[in-house]
Design a protein around this motif. Structure first.
Motif, PDB file in Angstrom:
ATOM      1  N   THR A  92      40.968 106.012  80.781  1.00 15.33           N
ATOM      2  CA  THR A  92      41.392 105.301  81.987  1.00 15.33           C
ATOM      3  C   THR A  92      42.629 105.968  82.572  1.00 15.33           C
ATOM      4  O   THR A  92      43.592 106.244  81.848  1.00 15.33           O
ATOM      5  CB  THR A  92      41.698 103.825  81.673  1.00 15.33           C
ATOM      6  N   VAL A  93      42.575 106.223  83.882  1.00 14.88           N
ATOM      7  CA  VAL A  93      43.704 106.821  84.596  1.00 14.88           C
ATOM      8  C   VAL A  93      44.233 105.776  85.574  1.00 14.88           C
ATOM      9  O   VAL A  93      43.465 105.227  86.368  1.00 14.88           O
ATOM     10  CB  VAL A  93      43.255 108.081  85.368  1.00 14.88           C
ATOM     11  N   LEU A  94      45.528 105.487  85.492  1.00 13.06           N
ATOM     12  CA  LEU A  94      46.160 104.544  86.409  1.00 13.06           C
ATOM     13  C   LEU A  94      46.749 105.303  87.583  1.00 13.06           C
ATOM     14  O   LEU A  94      47.548 106.227  87.405  1.00 13.06           O
ATOM     15  CB  LEU A  94      47.265 103.751  85.715  1.00 13.06           C
ATOM     16  N   ASN A  95      46.336 104.932  88.784  1.00 13.70           N
ATOM     17  CA  ASN A  95      46.898 105.490  90.010  1.00 13.70           C
ATOM     18  C   ASN A  95      47.776 104.418  90.648  1.00 13.70           C
ATOM     19  O   ASN A  95      47.277 103.343  90.993  1.00 13.70           O
ATOM     20  CB  ASN A  95      45.778 105.895  90.978  1.00 13.70           C
ATOM     21  N   GLN A  96      49.054 104.717  90.799  1.00 17.57           N
ATOM     22  CA  GLN A  96      49.985 103.755  91.375  1.00 17.57           C
ATOM     23  C   GLN A  96      50.107 104.019  92.869  1.00 17.57           C
ATOM     24  O   GLN A  96      50.430 105.125  93.290  1.00 17.57           O
ATOM     25  CB  GLN A  96      51.337 103.854  90.673  1.00 17.57           C
ATOM     26  N   PHE A  97      49.854 102.983  93.650  1.00 16.39           N
ATOM     27  CA  PHE A  97      49.785 103.110  95.103  1.00 16.39           C
ATOM     28  C   PHE A  97      50.345 101.845  95.722  1.00 16.39           C
ATOM     29  O   PHE A  97      49.917 100.745  95.396  1.00 16.39           O
ATOM     30  CB  PHE A  97      48.315 103.327  95.491  1.00 16.39           C
TER      31      PHE A  97
END
Length: 140
Positions: A79-84
């Motif tokens: 799982t890759v978390l993309n913070q936006f």
């Protein structure tokens, strides 16, 4: 400590309008090139095809508050978390993406990733400011 870049674009719309559009999974293919082939909802999950196989995209923040953090679950389960975030800038918005350099990612690949994210943000701005889309509320 991780290396990261903050990529941003101003958008001449309210944070609420930007968040409503950008935080709706069905709208992602309109502005996120990596999902241009499409995304589909299956049993409450948003799935897209990738060269590696099916991936899942799920928003994990309060999209109505401009927290458009999303996880991308790869076919192998990683799982890759993309913070936006969509931040208020007076009556307008600032879309800010926190790009973290992955382990083993070289300079050229990191620069390419940053350019791709910046291009996606610019596409989002053009769509919204150009009136080409009507923000729809996120249902999840």
């Amino acid at each position: 400590m991780s290396e990261f870049r903050h990529l941003s674009v101003p958008i001449a719309l309210s944070p609420r309008a930007v968040s409503a559009f950008a935080g709706t999974p069905a709208n992602l293919p309109r502005w996120a090139a990596g999902l241009a082939a499409g995304i589909r909802e299956e049993r409450g999950r948003w799935l897209a095809d990738s060269p590696l196989g099916a991936i899942e995209v799920r928003f994990v923040g309060d999209t109505s508050a401009g927290i458009l953090d999303h996880e991308v679950v790869l076919p192998d389960g990683a799982t890759v978390l993309n913070q936006f975030r969509i931040l208020a800038d007076g009556p307008h918005s600032l879309a800010v993406f926190h790009l973290r350099r992955g382990e083993g990612v070289g300079d050229a690949e990191f620069d390419s990733d940053a350019a791709a994210v910046q291009a996606d943000l610019e596409t989002l701005r053009r769509l919204l400011e150009g009136g080409e889309c009507v923000p729809r509320a996120h249902s999840g």
